[in-house]
Design a protein around this motif. Structure first.
Motif, mmCIF file in Angstrom:
data_model
loop_
_atom_site.group_PDB
_atom_site.id
_atom_site.type_symbol
_atom_site.label_atom_id
_atom_site.label_comp_id
_atom_site.label_asym_id
_atom_site.label_seq_id
_atom_site.Cartn_x
_atom_site.Cartn_y
_atom_site.Cartn_z
ATOM 1 N N PRO A 53 16.902 -1.758 0.616
ATOM 2 C CA PRO A 53 17.988 -1.702 1.597
ATOM 3 C C PRO A 53 19.127 -2.660 1.330
ATOM 4 N N ASP A 54 18.914 -3.679 0.479
ATOM 5 C CA ASP A 54 19.989 -4.620 0.205
ATOM 6 C C ASP A 54 19.812 -5.181 -1.192
ATOM 7 N N ASP A 55 20.854 -5.861 -1.683
ATOM 8 C CA ASP A 55 20.814 -6.407 -3.039
ATOM 9 C C ASP A 55 19.775 -7.519 -3.183
ATOM 10 N N GLN A 56 19.493 -8.233 -2.106
ATOM 11 C CA GLN A 56 18.540 -9.331 -2.197
ATOM 12 C C GLN A 56 17.123 -8.838 -2.480
ATOM 13 N N SER A 57 16.803 -7.614 -2.041
ATOM 14 C CA SER A 57 15.446 -7.114 -2.214
ATOM 15 C C SER A 57 15.098 -6.886 -3.672
ATOM 16 N N VAL A 58 16.098 -6.863 -4.561
ATOM 17 C CA VAL A 58 15.824 -6.667 -5.979
ATOM 18 C C VAL A 58 15.008 -7.831 -6.531
ATOM 19 N N ASN A 59 15.272 -9.040 -6.053
ATOM 20 C CA ASN A 59 14.612 -10.232 -6.568
ATOM 21 C C ASN A 59 13.413 -10.667 -5.728
ATOM 22 N N ILE A 60 13.164 -10.011 -4.600
ATOM 23 C CA ILE A 60 12.045 -10.372 -3.739
ATOM 24 C C ILE A 60 10.763 -9.747 -4.280
ATOM 25 N N ILE A 61 9.701 -10.534 -4.415
ATOM 26 C CA ILE A 61 8.439 -10.010 -4.942
ATOM 27 C C ILE A 61 7.490 -9.575 -3.819
ATOM 28 N N ASN A 62 7.759 -9.931 -2.574
ATOM 29 C CA ASN A 62 6.972 -9.441 -1.445
ATOM 30 C C ASN A 62 7.813 -9.517 -0.174
ATOM 31 N N ARG A 63 7.485 -8.670 0.783
ATOM 32 C CA ARG A 63 8.205 -8.674 2.059
ATOM 33 C C ARG A 63 7.354 -7.975 3.110
ATOM 34 N N ASP A 64 7.681 -8.208 4.366
ATOM 35 C CA ASP A 64 6.974 -7.569 5.475
ATOM 36 C C ASP A 64 7.505 -6.151 5.662
ATOM 37 N N VAL A 65 6.576 -5.211 5.802
ATOM 38 C CA VAL A 65 6.937 -3.806 5.974
ATOM 39 C C VAL A 65 6.244 -3.271 7.220
ATOM 40 N N GLN A 66 6.981 -2.509 8.015
ATOM 41 C CA GLN A 66 6.416 -1.889 9.207
ATOM 42 C C GLN A 66 5.725 -0.577 8.836
ATOM 43 N N PHE A 67 4.613 -0.301 9.510
ATOM 44 C CA PHE A 67 3.860 0.927 9.267
ATOM 45 C C PHE A 67 3.587 1.641 10.581
ATOM 46 N N ILE A 68 3.498 2.962 10.483
ATOM 47 C CA ILE A 68 3.197 3.812 11.633
ATOM 48 C C ILE A 68 1.969 4.640 11.272
ATOM 49 N N GLN A 69 0.941 4.554 12.097
ATOM 50 C CA GLN A 69 -0.289 5.293 11.861
ATOM 51 C C GLN A 69 -0.367 6.491 12.797
ATOM 52 N N GLY A 70 -0.760 7.633 12.239
ATOM 53 C CA GLY A 70 -0.890 8.840 13.030
ATOM 54 C C GLY A 70 -2.116 9.633 12.635
#
Length: 214
Positions: A53-70
């Motif tokens: 989603p942004d240029d900074q995410s190119v260098n990030i090796i981990n991040r928090d991600v939201q999930f939806i279970q169904g």
């Protein structure tokens, strides 16, 4: 050589089909049972299946991600990630991750009192590679048996088919007008050259035979 040609053509169309299957939207009828947030590692080649989603995410090796279970009406689990696509590919222009997360939480229901929703998403689910489809929209539906016609996909595939057909027709006409005559001239020239060489060989053999007879 002919087999190599068909293998290349087959691989091309297989790549096109895989690209379209990953990119075009799909819809699942599910009952949302939970939402959660989890840190994901992005330090291997599978990061191509996560949004940027942004240029900074190119260098990030981990991040928090939201999930939806169904859960589907047949009882099969479905897990979606909830990430913005912003201006990147695929062009869903999704900027409302927080809103979608709220809608998902509001739609959580139990087996006894199920609330069915249509989750629009793109991408693939693979347990071994830990990749998830990205949810882009959640809409309530009347029930688990509602029929959803993929009009958007039908239009896109029809336009692509028309485009490929137009390209093929123009290529065929171009080949018939420009390439085939050249190939035929080359083949005629090679045939004529072969006949000339064979004629010279025949003359040489007859000359040798005339000396043998003497």
């Amino acid at each position: 050589m002919r087999y190599v040609k068909w293998v290349i053509i087959g691989l091309f169309w297989l790549s096109v089909a895989a690209f379209l299957h990953y990119t075009l939207p799909q819809r699942d009828i599910v009952r949302i049972v939970n939402t959660y947030e989890e840190r994901q590692e992005l330090n291997d080649w599978t990061r191509i299946f996560w949004s940027r989603p942004d240029d900074q995410s190119v260098n990030i090796i981990n991040r928090d991600v939201q999930f939806i279970q169904g859960v589907t009406p047949e009882g099969r689990p479905r897990v979606y990630r909830n990430e913005d696509t912003s201006w990147s590919w695929p062009p869903y222009f999704k900027f409302d991750t927080a809103n979608l997360y709220t809608e998902a939480n509001d739609a959580i229901s139990s087996k006894d009192k199920p609330e069915w929703v249509a989750v629009t998403h793109y991408g693939w689910r693979n347990e071994f590679l830990s990749i998830f489809p990205n949810a882009v929209e959640i809409k309530p539906v009347a029930g688990p048996d509602v029929r959803l016609i993929p009009w958007f996909n039908i239009v896109i595939l029809t336009l692509l088919a028309a485009l490929f057909w137009a390209i093929w027709v123009r290529w065929r006409r171009f080949r018939q007008r420009r390439i085939d005559p050249v190939i035929e001239d080359v083949e005629d020239s090679l045939y004529a050259a072969g006949e000339a060489i064979e004629e010279r060989r025949g003359r040489f053999r007859r000359w040798l035979d005339s000396w043998k007879s003497k």
